[in-house]
Enzyme design. Sequence first.
Site, PDB file in Angstrom:
ATOM      1  N   ASP A   5       0.952  -1.395   0.171  1.00  0.00           N
ATOM      2  CA  ASP A   5      -0.003   0.016   0.095  1.00  0.00           C
ATOM      3  C   ASP A   5       0.907   1.188  -0.105  1.00  0.00           C
ATOM      4  OD1 ASP A   5      -2.861   0.733   0.396  1.00  0.00           O
ATOM      5  OD2 ASP A   5      -1.992   1.594   2.214  1.00  0.00           O
ATOM      6  N   GLU A   7       1.763  -0.597  -4.620  1.00  0.00           N
ATOM      7  CA  GLU A   7       0.642   0.681  -5.196  1.00  0.00           C
ATOM      8  C   GLU A   7       1.604   2.042  -5.339  1.00  0.00           C
ATOM      9  OE1 GLU A   7      -3.309   2.855  -3.707  1.00  0.00           O
ATOM     10  OE2 GLU A   7      -1.871   2.166  -2.476  1.00  0.00           O
TER      11      GLU A   7
HETATM   12  O1  TEU Z   1      -4.797   4.152  -1.405  1.00  0.00           O
HETATM   13  C1  TEU Z   1      -3.816   5.164  -1.416  1.00  0.00           C
HETATM   14  C2  TEU Z   1      -4.224   6.151  -2.232  1.00  0.00           C
HETATM   15  O2  TEU Z   1      -3.651   6.971  -2.898  1.00  0.00           O
HETATM   16  C3  TEU Z   1      -5.761   6.217  -2.809  1.00  0.00           C
HETATM   17  O3  TEU Z   1      -6.413   5.753  -1.602  1.00  0.00           O
HETATM   18  C4  TEU Z   1      -6.225   7.588  -3.378  1.00  0.00           C
HETATM   19  O4  TEU Z   1      -5.948   8.229  -2.067  1.00  0.00           O
HETATM   20  C5  TEU Z   1      -7.703   7.487  -3.171  1.00  0.00           C
HETATM   21  O5  TEU Z   1      -8.197   6.734  -4.283  1.00  0.00           O
HETATM   22  C6  TEU Z   1      -8.346   9.054  -3.327  1.00  0.00           C
HETATM   23  O6  TEU Z   1      -7.864   9.415  -4.585  1.00  0.00           O
HETATM   24  C7  TEU Z   1      -4.515   2.983  -0.589  1.00  0.00           C
HETATM   25  C8  TEU Z   1      -5.531   2.100  -0.459  1.00  0.00           C
HETATM   26  O7  TEU Z   1      -5.666   1.154  -1.659  1.00  0.00           O
HETATM   27  C9  TEU Z   1      -6.696   2.747   0.148  1.00  0.00           C
HETATM   28  O8  TEU Z   1      -7.817   1.999   0.346  1.00  0.00           O
HETATM   29  C10 TEU Z   1      -6.542   3.157   1.453  1.00  0.00           C
HETATM   30  O9  TEU Z   1      -7.478   3.926   1.989  1.00  0.00           O
HETATM   31  C11 TEU Z   1      -5.029   4.029   1.512  1.00  0.00           C
HETATM   32  O10 TEU Z   1      -4.293   3.418   0.849  1.00  0.00           O
HETATM   33  C12 TEU Z   1      -4.820   4.328   2.873  1.00  0.00           C
HETATM   34  O11 TEU Z   1      -3.989   3.247   3.422  1.00  0.00           O
END
Ligand code: TEU
Length: 444
Positions: free
Chosen positions: A200, A255
Amino acid sequence: MIAPWWQTGVFYQIYPRSFATSRGEPTGDLAGVEAHLDHVEWLGVDAVWLSPFYPSPMADFGYDVADYCDVDPVFGDLAAFDRLLAACHRRGLKLLVDLVPNHTSDQHPWFVAARSSRDDPKRDWYIWRDGSPDTPPNNWLAAFTGGPAWTWEDATQQWYLHQFLPQQPDLNWTNAAVVDAVHDVMRFWLDRGVDGFRIDVVHGLGKDPAFPDDPPESAGMPHSALNDTAETHALLRGLRKVVDAYPGDRLILGEVFLLSTERVATYYGDGDELHLSFNFPPLFTPWHARRWRRQIDDTTLHIAGRGAWPTWVLSNHDNQRHRTRYGGSEHRARAALFLLLGLRGSPVLYAGEELGLEDAVIPDDRRVDPGGRDGCRAPVPWDGTPEHGWGTTDPWLPWPPDAGVRNVEALRADDGSILHLYRRLLAARRSSSALRTGDLEMIE
Ligand code: TEU
């Protein structure tokens, strides 16, 4: 050289809260996933990525982790995890777990200790700054709240950094003890036998030591979409060494939520950082041939161009499902699959897209996610009964549209359904080395 499994295979993301339940609860669990692996195997994917199932207060539905080495009772226990992993392996499926190293929950014992006093040994595991309670240390914005990425702790009179919710304090990766602790977490799961990690916000780990303001032209953007520093690359080489020390081609799939493919590509390093990275600019591209052509060219130039292997993804638990984004037509959802499985790189599917699911309509009083992402997290309907295979008519989120006809059982019974198209195209891809590892040539 024979291509590794993560290059030839297709990934399938399971959001465990919404996949299946083994006990008639409104939320899914690990035993529910295990009980539905028939579907996953029948579909013909190669690897499952499981979103977080760790103990969590669920402020961000599991991406706020309070213990990296256990299972939240909502999802089961470690024994249930071991059974699921063994069941995947028996079926020839790889299993990735989700590592969330940028931040913990504010309920994690590390943060509970850190916030207790400025002198606590864990204090420096997080990022603290002096200042006055009315002026945050810089202009960084948090994701989801749109407010400052800093929260003032009255008790100890300092700010702490959180790129996401205030309940998700960022770990301090300049502290060697943090690095060691997360490496140990990785070994905990690798020793249990997982095939790797989806990591993540992996581009978030290192911070510019000067903590400079974000530039005015990115006003309104969360800092998490902008953080892109040299420090992170050294940390990634460290994570890579941990998995490379294990036999059997273990994987780190990061990610990297940066909106430039050229920048995303740098997180592959020289083959010594991520094996694979998500690349979201195509996901944010509308269904428009010329715009997609540009994304494909960009990916070829920057990712393939440095000898790295791209990934392609149209839907996940953070974004409107692509069928909905592309206007709702099933024809388009079908066409999108030809694109996804035909490009050069590893495709990642999101559970439910094989049913042609659209986002659920969420009435105001059912909204639960602070980031507004509930629609794509609607539970997967398994059959046409009012409980859709869940043992309850009232799961944690409303059903997706048309669940009475758009469910696994009904679509499996119909040879012409989108579900069967997914299965046939996945089989075609598997039997064609050109589709799995061949070159891509654009025809004008
Ligand atoms: O996501 C990181 C992230 O950058 C996205 O959630 C983005 O900020 C969001 O789509 C709004 O544009 C990861 C995970 O996939 C997400 O589910 C989590 O909420 C986030 O990290 C925090 O851990």
